[in-house]
Design a protein around this motif. Structure first.
Motif, PDB file in Angstrom:
ATOM      1  N   VAL A 153      81.067  89.535  22.776  1.00 37.59           N
ATOM      2  CA  VAL A 153      81.084  88.613  21.638  1.00 37.59           C
ATOM      3  C   VAL A 153      81.720  89.279  20.423  1.00 37.59           C
ATOM      4  O   VAL A 153      82.501  88.660  19.689  1.00 37.59           O
ATOM      5  N   VAL A 165      76.327  81.890  27.029  1.00 36.19           N
ATOM      6  CA  VAL A 165      77.073  83.047  26.529  1.00 36.19           C
ATOM      7  C   VAL A 165      78.487  82.633  26.148  1.00 36.19           C
ATOM      8  O   VAL A 165      79.020  83.045  25.106  1.00 36.19           O
ATOM      9  N   ALA A 183      80.199  82.857  22.543  1.00 36.98           N
ATOM     10  CA  ALA A 183      81.489  83.511  22.296  1.00 36.98           C
ATOM     11  C   ALA A 183      82.459  82.564  21.587  1.00 36.98           C
ATOM     12  O   ALA A 183      83.236  82.982  20.722  1.00 36.98           O
ATOM     13  N   ILE A 218      83.201  88.739  31.865  1.00 36.64           N
ATOM     14  CA  ILE A 218      81.844  88.592  31.358  1.00 36.64           C
ATOM     15  C   ILE A 218      80.960  87.845  32.354  1.00 36.64           C
ATOM     16  O   ILE A 218      79.768  88.142  32.496  1.00 36.64           O
ATOM     17  N   THR A 219      81.528  86.911  33.113  1.00 37.25           N
ATOM     18  CA  THR A 219      80.739  86.172  34.103  1.00 37.25           C
ATOM     19  C   THR A 219      80.230  87.100  35.193  1.00 37.25           C
ATOM     20  O   THR A 219      79.049  87.071  35.571  1.00 37.25           O
ATOM     21  N   VAL A 267      77.037  91.717  26.730  1.00 39.27           N
ATOM     22  CA  VAL A 267      77.238  90.438  26.054  1.00 39.27           C
ATOM     23  C   VAL A 267      77.568  90.648  24.585  1.00 39.27           C
ATOM     24  O   VAL A 267      78.510  90.048  24.043  1.00 39.27           O
ATOM     25  N   SER A 280      72.684  81.565  32.629  1.00 38.60           N
ATOM     26  CA  SER A 280      72.885  81.778  31.195  1.00 38.60           C
ATOM     27  C   SER A 280      74.352  81.945  30.794  1.00 38.60           C
ATOM     28  O   SER A 280      74.642  82.028  29.600  1.00 38.60           O
ATOM     29  N   ILE A 281      75.274  81.984  31.745  1.00 39.97           N
ATOM     30  CA  ILE A 281      76.669  82.262  31.397  1.00 39.97           C
ATOM     31  C   ILE A 281      77.264  81.173  30.501  1.00 39.97           C
ATOM     32  O   ILE A 281      78.043  81.472  29.591  1.00 39.97           O
ATOM     33  N   LEU A 339      77.800  89.940  33.686  1.00 36.74           N
ATOM     34  CA  LEU A 339      76.493  89.389  33.335  1.00 36.74           C
ATOM     35  C   LEU A 339      75.696  89.054  34.597  1.00 36.74           C
ATOM     36  O   LEU A 339      74.485  89.289  34.666  1.00 36.74           O
TER      37      LEU A 339
END
Length: 394
Positions: free
Chosen positions: A6, A127, A131, A114-115, A2, A123-124, A118
């Motif tokens: 970011v 996140v 971002a 990222i999905t 993560v 929590s996506i 992670l």
């Protein structure tokens, strides 16, 4: 992962937004493009991106999200660099077309990567909102750094430097990003690609929520892109001071808008992640109506600048983040990049269809008339998002 994602989002925003600040002035002052040519560039760029978007999304879903992003960075850096080396309209058009194609390899691939890496649906959304805030603060940093560089050196030199740095960012991607939860297709890739495309279409057709967001994206992006390409010209016509260098003024406007956007997203993160996304999208569209009318009929550069801050600080960040989160929450891992590519296609279709219409208005009519057309598109969006019969699915 993560933190790495970011950080990369921030660095890309620094280079891209700083580059576009300098380029937007370069196109008007150094290349001398007309309002119609400025909007036409967006429409042609979108047409090429539209063609490449779905193949790029399917490649990301069948081969690699990470390497799709690496390809995107290399192409994007090349296009950015080349922009600073030319001033003729055909050559500039070619560089912007390449930039549009480069973006198709990133749109959807970043969110999908990222999905899946992670692997935490709860929590996506937070996140993605984080971002988005990093993108805004990175953009503000880029405006200041590259704006000052252009002011102290030359616009074309700054554009070339930004392009080289963007291409170099591909190395960071290749070395720091992981792709442990993605399984590429090893055989019969063409058949698998077609199957992925069909599954994506089926998912979209069965989701009224996604179809609604697609419609809103078409209208909002068409209006925003066309207006964005006319903004610099409008502010110059309204009497934006030429001393100090216009870059300084556009940098200040950009930073104020981005800081406002970061604050708005910070305040709206929990609402976006809850049941208020539809209402927030409609409210953002209403602000878009006011901002477009204010910019189109401003009597001086100060009023025009206030309109620009409203559009860049409230309308753009809210509509983009809400669209991304709502689509991401309603798709599955096997077609995630493809579905986000569909969303990007609606953005491009809006830029092409609405952009050509607004370009015609700017050419044969007046710039205020063009901004009024943009305001109308936002008004239709606000009504669409508030209709109960269409939005109960949200």
């Amino acid at each position: 992962m993560v933190a790495t994602f970011v950080r990369w989002t921030w660095m890309r925003a620094v280079l891209h937004n700083g580059w576009w600040l300098v380029t937007s002035v370069y196109l008007v002052v150094d290349a001398g493009l007309s309002p119609a040519e400025l909007v036409l560039i967006g429409s042609v760029q979108s047409a090429f991106a539209l063609v490449f978007e779905i193949p790029a999304g399917v490649v990301a879903d069948t081969i690699s999200r990470k390497w799709s992003l690496v390809i995107s960075q290399l192409l994007m850096g090349t296009a950015m660099l080349a922009t600073g080396l030319v001033t003729s309209f055909p050559a500039i058009l070619a560089t912007q077309v390449l930039w549009g194609i480069s973006w198709t390899f990133a749109s959807g691939s970043d969110v999908a990567l990222i999905t899946d890496e992670l692997d935490d649906p709860a929590s996506i959304n937070l996140v993605l909102a984080r971002a988005a805030r990093a993108q805004l603060t990175g953009a503000a940093t880029g405006l200041v750094v590259l704006g000052l560089l252009a002011w102290s050196t030359r616009r074309d030199v700054t554009i070339v430097i930004a392009g080289i740095a963007m291409a170099a960012l591909a190395g960071y991607l290749a070395l720091r990003f992981t792709e442990d939860n993605f399984v590429p297709t090893r055989s019969r890739r063409w058949a698998a690609s077609w199957s992925t495309f069909v599954r994506g279409v089926t998912l979209v057709r069965r989701s009224r929520a996604i179809l609604l967001i697609f419609a809103a994206t078409f209208l909002v992006n068409g209006a925003s892109d066309a207006a964005g390409r006319l903004t610099q010209k409008q502010l110059f016509d309204l009497g934006l001071p030429t001393a100090p260098d216009p870059i300084v003024w556009f940098t200040a406007l950009g930073v104020i808008g981005l800081v406002l956007g970061a604050v708005v997203l910070r305040l709206a993160t929990r609402r976006i992640n809850g049941d208020h996304a539809r209402t927030d999208y409609a409210l953002a569209a209403v602000v878009g109506v006011l901002g477009m009318l204010l910019l189109g009929f401003a009597r001086n550069a100060v009023v025009g600048a206030i309109a620009v801050v409203l559009l860049n600080g409230i309308v753009t960040p809210l509509t983009r983040v809400i669209s991304t989160i709502w689509v991401n929450a309603r798709t599955s891992a096997d077609v995630r990049a493809t579905t986000h590519s569909f969303l990007a296609q609606l953005e491009y279709l809006g830029e092409i269809t609405c952009g050509l219409a607004i370009s015609t208005l700017a050419a044969v009519g007046t710039v205020p008339l063009a901004f009024s057309a943009c305001a109308l598109l936002f008004a239709v969006t606000a009504v669409l998002m508030r209709r109960r019969r269409l939005t109960t699915c949200l």
